[in-house]
Write an enzyme that holds these catalytic residues in place. Structure first.
Site, PDB file in Angstrom:
ATOM      1  CE  LYS A 224       6.994  -7.842  -7.879  1.00 59.05           C
ATOM      2  NZ  LYS A 224       6.467  -8.454  -8.916  1.00 59.05           N
TER       3      LYS A 224
ATOM      4  CB  VAL B 164      -6.429   0.294   4.336  1.00 60.28           C
ATOM      5  CG1 VAL B 164      -6.946   0.910   5.641  1.00 60.28           C
ATOM      6  CG2 VAL B 164      -4.893   0.402   4.586  1.00 60.28           C
ATOM      7  CB  THR B 165     -11.134   0.823   2.793  1.00 63.88           C
ATOM      8  OG1 THR B 165     -10.985   0.710   1.474  1.00 63.88           O
ATOM      9  CG2 THR B 165     -10.421   2.281   3.376  1.00 63.88           C
TER      10      THR B 165
ATOM     11  CG  HIS C 268       2.530   0.140   0.931  1.00 64.65           C
ATOM     12  ND1 HIS C 268       3.803   0.888   0.995  1.00 64.65           N
ATOM     13  CD2 HIS C 268       1.804   0.833   0.352  1.00 64.65           C
ATOM     14  CE1 HIS C 268       3.779   2.072   0.429  1.00 64.65           C
ATOM     15  NE2 HIS C 268       2.302   2.160   0.137  1.00 64.65           N
TER      16      HIS C 268
ATOM     17  CG  ASP D 287      -4.968   1.568  -3.956  1.00 60.93           C
ATOM     18  OD1 ASP D 287      -4.590   1.010  -2.809  1.00 60.93           O
ATOM     19  OD2 ASP D 287      -6.028   2.212  -4.130  1.00 60.93           O
ATOM     20  CD  GLU D 288       0.305   4.519  -7.550  1.00 60.62           C
ATOM     21  OE1 GLU D 288      -0.417   5.463  -7.533  1.00 60.62           O
ATOM     22  OE2 GLU D 288       0.651   4.011  -6.315  1.00 60.62           O
ATOM     23  N   GLY D 289       1.109  -0.542  -6.302  1.00 59.61           N
ATOM     24  CA  GLY D 289       2.007  -1.651  -6.098  1.00 59.61           C
ATOM     25  C   GLY D 289       3.186  -1.381  -5.696  1.00 59.61           C
TER      26      GLY D 289
ATOM     27  CG  LEU E  66       2.328  -6.423 -18.768  1.00 61.24           C
ATOM     28  CD1 LEU E  66       1.865  -5.478 -19.451  1.00 61.24           C
ATOM     29  CD2 LEU E  66       3.717  -6.695 -19.214  1.00 61.24           C
ATOM     30  CG  ASP E  67      -0.058 -10.373 -13.851  1.00 65.79           C
ATOM     31  OD1 ASP E  67       0.481  -9.216 -13.468  1.00 65.79           O
ATOM     32  OD2 ASP E  67      -0.910 -11.026 -13.365  1.00 65.79           O
TER      33      ASP E  67
END
Length: 446
Positions: free
Chosen positions: A26, A316-317, A49, A21-23, A348-349
């Site tokens: 994107k 997903v879950t 994703h 789930d780190e991104g 970061l935001d």
């Protein structure tokens, strides 16, 4: 015999350095502006994703994130476990939204299949474990990998030989029905119903099935750049994660070679993705944890804020993610395992407006100070985090695209992360849209 052609294209592996789930989605989407192909090499439809493009949200589970870029070829490698039902559902959703998929997606003939009995076993096991559950998604991923390792798994290519598929399916179903009925208190699955369902997928799959390994080699030899898209994260890796609270595949960069069928020398740059804080879904130790929706003892207000502002719910879950401070000691372990070339920090935001930030730089473990995540979940669970504190910032970093536009305190925090990690930050994501990105070093150019 002449030597194989030397790779002319440049290849980048994108992997998660935390518990998933780190991104990554994107970033893969952003980088595919410089890639002609994107490859999934492990996992299944348990990984979601999330992409935000032009304000529209898309969640991909099996299909590589490059599908959202016109003209980019997408590959599912032999290291993936494939649910045809989930695949076609995803294809239909994308194509109904105007995204061409079937003429751009290639699936390895050696990819193992997820069958209905894998899903039944996965769910029944978790129910039987009760409070000791691992936290699987219940989609059959683990049992499918078990069958693969036990050499009884059925592959995509087997669907095109119905007699052989039926023979193997009957053997497998006899075995799995025994486990389901005698141990897991679950009804047996019907052979003919399972056979008919699986064979019904063959016709639609056939045009997409190919020798992915050979196609990737040819693409590189022709000068095309490739992107290898990891799912989950390093700390969920079956070998290197917080075992047994892990997924069932190797999520690390090295598996891009085995899971796609390319040589390790073709992996030119490893981009490690890390959030500006940590999250985890499901069970397992989490040294810097602040918040767990299911644990009354883990309700720190900052952790709650990270979860709410960061919208930390599984794509997903839908499960709430546990949240905590960025763990640089765990990050250091991930960097070593993967041979990370550069980092990309996402979200970061989400830290905007916090008065004080904390960065975990090590642990106290059984009275000794250590500076890297230990092996084994029992040892990780005993780790007490050692924090450094930093002043926060009140101005918004959302959507910024230049380093110099960041608040000085944000720059100081990022530089300290670089120092502790021992490698440079190449990219910073400041929002969910592909354009909300600060580029410091380009993985395809630098």
């Amino acid at each position: 015999m002449s030597a194989p052609a030397v790779s002319q294209g440049r290849n980048v592996v994108v992997i998660g350095t935390q518990w998933g789930d780190e991104g990554k989605g994107k970033i893969v989407d952003w980088l595919t502006d410089h890639a002609q192909g994107v490859v999934r090499f492990q996992g299944g439809h348990n990984a979601g994703h999330t992409l935000i493009i032009g304000g529209k949200k898309t969640i991909l589970r099996l299909i590589p994130s490059g599908i959202m870029r016109d003209g980019v070829a997408c590959y599912i490698g032999n290291g993936v476990v494939l649910s045809p039902e989930a695949l076609f559902k995803e294809i239909d959703e994308l194509e109904s939204a105007g995204v061409q998929v079937q003429n751009r997606l290639r699936i390895s003939e050696a990819t193992n299949l997820i069958l209905p009995y894998h899903v039944a076993i996965d769910k029944a096991r978790e129910a039987k474990r009760g409070a000791a559950k691992i936290g699987t998604t219940g989609r059959g991923i683990g049992p499918a990998y078990e069958d693969k390792v036990a050499r009884r798994g059925l592959r995509v290519q087997d669907l095109f030989d119905p007699a052989y598929f039926a023979e193997r399916l009957r053997e497998n179903l006899d075995f799995h029905n025994f486990v389901l009925t005698q141990y897991l208190n679950h009804p047996a699955l019907d052979f003919q119903q399972t056979l008919d369902e699986m064979l019904s997928y063959a016709g639609r799959l056939a045009p997409m099935v190919t020798d992915v390994s050979a196609e990737l080699f040819a693409a590189n030899a022709a000068g095309k750049n490739l992107m290898f898209e990891g799912a989950q994260g390093t700390l969920l890796d079956i070998d290197h994660g917080t075992y047994p609270f892990v997924t069932s595949s190797n999520c690390v960069a090295g598996n891009a070679a085995a899971g796609a069928g390319v040589g390790p020398g073709q992996l030119h740059y490893i981009l490690g993705i890390t959030k500006a804080y940590c999250t985890r879904v499901g069970s397992g130790p989490f040294p810097s944890e602040l918040y767990d929706a299911d644990n009354p003892a883990r309700q720190d207000p900052i952790g709650v804020r990270l979860a709410n502002v960061g919208k930390e719910f599984g794509s997903v879950t839908g499960r709430p993610r546990r949240t905590g401070w960025l763990d640089a000691a765990a990050l250091r372990r991930a960097i070593q395992i993967n041979g990370v070339s550069g980092l990309c920090m996402t979200k970061l935001d989400v830290l905007d407006g916090l008065e004080t930030l904390k960065l975990c730089v090590g642990y106290m473990l059984d009275g000794k100070q250590i500076d890297i995540l230990p092996r084994g979940s029992d040892a990780v669970a005993r780790c007490q985090p050692i924090y450094e504190e930093f002043p926060g910032w009140n101005t918004s970093t959302f959507g910024l695209k230049e380093w110099d536009a960041l608040p000085q305190t944000a720059q100081a925090y990022l530089k300290r992360v670089e120092e502790v990690a021992g490698i440079p930050i190449a990219m910073i994501s400041t929002g969910p849209d592909r354009d909300e990105t600060i580029l410091l070093r380009h993985p395809y150019k630098d």
